[in-house]
Design a protein around this motif. Structure first.
Motif, PDB file in Angstrom:
ATOM      1  N   ASN A 241       0.832  -1.213   0.000  1.00 36.19           N
ATOM      2  CA  ASN A 241       0.000   0.000   0.000  1.00 36.19           C
ATOM      3  C   ASN A 241       0.863   1.259   0.000  1.00 36.19           C
ATOM      4  OD1 ASN A 241      -2.506  -1.304  -0.009  1.00 36.19           O
ATOM      5  ND2 ASN A 241      -2.473  -1.587   2.208  1.00 36.19           N
ATOM      6  N   TYR A 242       2.009   1.205   0.678  1.00 32.92           N
ATOM      7  CA  TYR A 242       2.914   2.351   0.686  1.00 32.92           C
ATOM      8  C   TYR A 242       3.481   2.592  -0.709  1.00 32.92           C
ATOM      9  CZ  TYR A 242       6.768   5.417   2.064  1.00 32.92           C
ATOM     10  OH  TYR A 242       7.627   6.470   2.174  1.00 32.92           O
ATOM     11  N   SER A 245       0.864   4.259  -2.698  1.00 31.22           N
ATOM     12  CA  SER A 245       0.723   5.657  -2.285  1.00 31.22           C
ATOM     13  C   SER A 245       1.810   6.527  -2.908  1.00 31.22           C
ATOM     14  CB  SER A 245       0.770   5.765  -0.762  1.00 31.22           C
ATOM     15  OG  SER A 245      -0.296   5.063  -0.169  1.00 31.22           O
ATOM     16  N   THR A 248       0.892   6.914  -6.601  1.00 29.21           N
ATOM     17  CA  THR A 248      -0.303   7.754  -6.725  1.00 29.21           C
ATOM     18  C   THR A 248       0.024   9.213  -6.469  1.00 29.21           C
ATOM     19  OG1 THR A 248      -1.700   5.904  -6.007  1.00 29.21           O
ATOM     20  CG2 THR A 248      -2.641   8.108  -5.874  1.00 29.21           C
ATOM     21  N   ALA A 249       0.959   9.480  -5.565  1.00 24.33           N
ATOM     22  CA  ALA A 249       1.347  10.859  -5.270  1.00 24.33           C
ATOM     23  C   ALA A 249       1.930  11.548  -6.497  1.00 24.33           C
ATOM     24  CB  ALA A 249       2.345  10.884  -4.115  1.00 24.33           C
ATOM     25  N   LEU A 325       5.075  12.189   2.248  1.00 21.40           N
ATOM     26  CA  LEU A 325       4.143  11.070   2.371  1.00 21.40           C
ATOM     27  C   LEU A 325       4.402  10.305   3.668  1.00 21.40           C
ATOM     28  CD1 LEU A 325       1.905   9.837   0.533  1.00 21.40           C
ATOM     29  CD2 LEU A 325       3.596   8.120  -0.139  1.00 21.40           C
TER      30      LEU A 325
END
Length: 341
Positions: A241-242, A245, A248-249, A325
């Motif tokens: 998931n990291y 992320s 996605t950032a 993040l």
């Protein structure tokens, strides 16, 4: 491999290596390369990690800092088939992929394999070839196969393209298209050596080229075993998931008009697994993803016009995103998840 002798067929991956054998093999390859490249241990380890992640490496920097030497040293450290392509403006796609030639004896066409039919392909100054020739690498880099006149020829394992290029500001260069850049797992820069490394280089390289005496310390079968070991490295859901992320950032950043692709997420995790294995771990930590974010993601993204006017590099943009993040609450959640298996 002689021309016309390509028999196709991919080898099956060998069984994974025990941790001690993996570390011994990796250290031998790194030490061998460092006989040629002084003072760049982190760069050499990343190049090896890309190979073990079944990816491709782009080495970008100014002339004369050892880009081609690193590529050739890695290739010579492994006893497998190696081909070099010197990219020039007049290079043709058929020089890269191969061509069907009419055989007068049997009155039929015969396939003559191009330079990509090897385990390690060293592409020197890839951005000096035309976009038409550059695109000849697209299929083999992603699908590990080559299609010529409707016939598909699979490539063997391991297969890696190590390409060098000068910055696009240099004269006589063609920028790599987005599809090409996205197929490179990581982009690294050699950088200038420090004073001690440059002094050692003068002592060693002034008498003779150390590449001439470099001998292989591994082979294709051992590399396949190392790849199998890397594939078995565990990645917890929190780390996955990291990684999502992080990617996605880049897609949501106001400084970027093109973010990283889903392929980037996959290659980020694959390279993180290789780095973890090189560090002696059988699990991936968020720290691995943070360390790899710039080399794996920065060459795939395109900044906005405002960011370019502000002279913000893609490396700096990715670094800022990593720092902003939040990481998973348990930084060692990868360890705990693995122990529960």
């Amino acid at each position: 491999m002689t021309p016309g002798s390509w028999d196709g067929g991919r080898e099956e991956l060998n069984p994974a290596l025990p941790a001690e054998e993996f570390q011994s093999a990796a250290e031998a390859i790194v030490a061998n390369i460092e006989q040629v490249i002084e003072g760049k241990t982190a760069t050499v380890r990343l190049a090896l990690a890309v190979l073990l992640a079944e990816g491709h490496l782009l080495i970008e920097d100014v002339p004369g800092v050892g880009k081609t030497k690193l590529a050739k040293a890695l290739a010579r450290s492994i006893d497998c088939s190696v081909r070099r392509i010197q990219f020039t403006p007049d290079l043709l796609p058929s020089d890269v992929t191969g061509v069907n030639v009419y055989n007068q004896e049997n009155h039929d066409f015969e396939f003559k394999p191009g330079a990509v039919f090897a385990n390690l392909v060293v592409g020197d100054e890839i951005n000096r070839a035309s976009p038409k020739t550059q695109s000849a690498l697209l299929e083999c880099m992603e699908e590990r196969q080559v299609t010529v006149d409707g016939v598909t020829y699979p490539l063997q394992t391991p297969f890696m393209v190590i390409a060098t290029q000068n910055p696009i500001e240099m004269e006589g260069t063609y920028p790599l298209p987005e599809a090409q850049r996205d197929r490179f797992t990581a982009r690294i820069a050699m950088g200038y050596p420090d004073a001690n490394a440059e002094l050692a280089m003068l002592d060693v390289h002034s008498a003779q080229d150390p590449l001439e005496n470099l001998v292989a310390v591994s082979d294709a079968a051992r590399v396949r075993e190392m790849i199998a070991t890397v594939r078995a490295v565990h990645v917890s859901d929190a780390v996955k998931n990291y990684a999502i992320s992080l990617v996605t950032a880049t897609r949501e950043s106001g400084d970027l008009r093109l973010g990283a692709s889903p392929r980037a997420t996959l290659q980020l995790l694959r390279t993180a697994k290789a780095i973890a294995a090189l560090d002696g771990r059988d699990y991936v930590l968020p720290d691995d993803l943070q360390a790899l974010a710039v080399p794996v993601l920065a060459h795939r993204i395109i900044p906005t016009a405002d960011a370019q006017l502000s002279r913000r590099t893609t490396d700096a943009i990715v670094s800022d995103l990593v720092h902003r993040l939040p990481v998973p609450s348990e930084r060692r959640q990868g360890t705990q998840a693995f122990e529960r298996r």
